[in-house]
Design an enzyme around this catalytic site. Structure first.
Site, short mmCIF file in Angstrom:
data_model
loop_
_atom_site.label_atom_id
_atom_site.label_comp_id
_atom_site.label_asym_id
_atom_site.label_seq_id
_atom_site.Cartn_x
_atom_site.Cartn_y
_atom_site.Cartn_z
N ASP A 93 -0.25 5.07 0.74
CA ASP A 93 -0.50 6.11 1.74
C ASP A 93 -0.39 5.55 3.16
O ASP A 93 -1.07 4.60 3.52
CB ASP A 93 -1.89 6.71 1.53
CG ASP A 93 -2.00 7.42 0.20
OD1 ASP A 93 -1.01 8.04 -0.22
OD2 ASP A 93 -3.08 7.36 -0.42
N ASP B 239 0.85 -1.19 0.00
CA ASP B 239 0.00 0.00 0.00
C ASP B 239 0.89 1.25 0.00
O ASP B 239 2.05 1.18 0.44
CB ASP B 239 -0.89 -0.04 1.26
CG ASP B 239 -1.75 1.20 1.42
OD1 ASP B 239 -2.36 1.62 0.42
OD2 ASP B 239 -1.81 1.74 2.54
N ASP C 205 -1.96 0.02 6.14
CA ASP C 205 -2.12 0.73 7.41
C ASP C 205 -3.59 0.97 7.76
O ASP C 205 -3.90 1.33 8.89
CB ASP C 205 -1.41 2.10 7.35
CG ASP C 205 -2.02 2.99 6.28
OD1 ASP C 205 -2.31 2.48 5.17
OD2 ASP C 205 -2.23 4.19 6.54
MG LIG Z 1 -2.82 3.31 3.30
#
Ligand SMILES: [Mg+2]
Length: 217
Positions: free
Chosen positions: A11, A9, A142
């Site tokens: 961001d 991922d 996240d």
């Molecule tokens: Mg992310």
């Protein structure tokens, strides 16, 4: 060849989204950057933004401020991804940046320009609306809802530590050194071929320099 595929991922994992967005919000709302805490929940509750305002600011950040082309990488991400890639791990960028109705042209162009600029190596890239399984041996994300959904469908998922995911179960890691070590062992234990670099060799992260795209600003 049976490469170990790592779904990465962007961001909050490779790029410092909170820091970049903080500057956009401060600029747009005319408030001090210091008034927007880094220690925030997933919905930015601590920043006092109404849901409509948040959505508009996210769009403004991408389209007007071209934030996706400019954010700072998270410490260690670039170097670890090069080492993992050199070891034979297949880096698959998995981003759900198309989940809102931003300009897809800007989002896609700025994302690949950013990957080149900060020199992140990758074999392929998935732009997703939702965050389904995209056939990776392990994911790193996240967002609490992504980690939970991927784990619920039986996937191996590392939660990259951020203030908004402290209640997520292990494996949860705060540094890319930990992630790198974990992924290499996971790949080796799963019978994949990995060639771990001998210690002491420098990591050359400038190998994408020849394909750098111009800064959009
Ligand atoms: Mg992310």
């Amino acid at each position: 060849m049976n490469p170990f595929v790592l779904g990465v991922d962007l961001d909050g994992v490779c790029g410092d989204f909170t820091e970049a967005f903080k500057h956009v919000v401060a600029d747009e709302l005319g408030v001090p950057v210091e008034s927007l805490p880094t220690n925030r929940s997933w919905g930015f509750d601590e920043w006092g933004l109404a849901p409509d305002t948040l959505g508009e600011l996210l769009r403004t950040a991408a389209v007007k401020h071209r934030m996706l082309a400019k954010m700072e990488p998270i410490v260690g991400a670039v170097e670890s991804l090069w080492r993992l890639s050199d070891a034979g791990v297949w880096i698959r960028i998995v981003t759900h940046r198309l989940y809102v109705n931003w300009s897809h042209a800007v989002v896609v162009a700025d994302t690949v320009a950013w990957l080149d600029r900060v020199q992140i190596p990758y074999r392929d890239i998935c732009f997703l609306g939702a965050k389904p399984d995209v056939a990776c041996d392990c994911y790193i994300d996240d967002a609490p809802h992504n980690v939970k959904a991927l784990r619920a469908s039986g996937n191996q998922v590392i939660c990259f530590g951020q203030p908004y995911n402290t209640d997520i179960a292990q494996p949860r890691m705060d540094s890319w050194d930990e992630v790198e070590d974990y992924v290499l062992h996971l790949a080796a234990n799963g019978g994949h071929q990995v060639q771990i670099q001998l210690p002491g060799f420098p990591v050359h992260v400038d190998r994408l320099a020849s394909v750098q795209r111009p800064d959009p600003s």
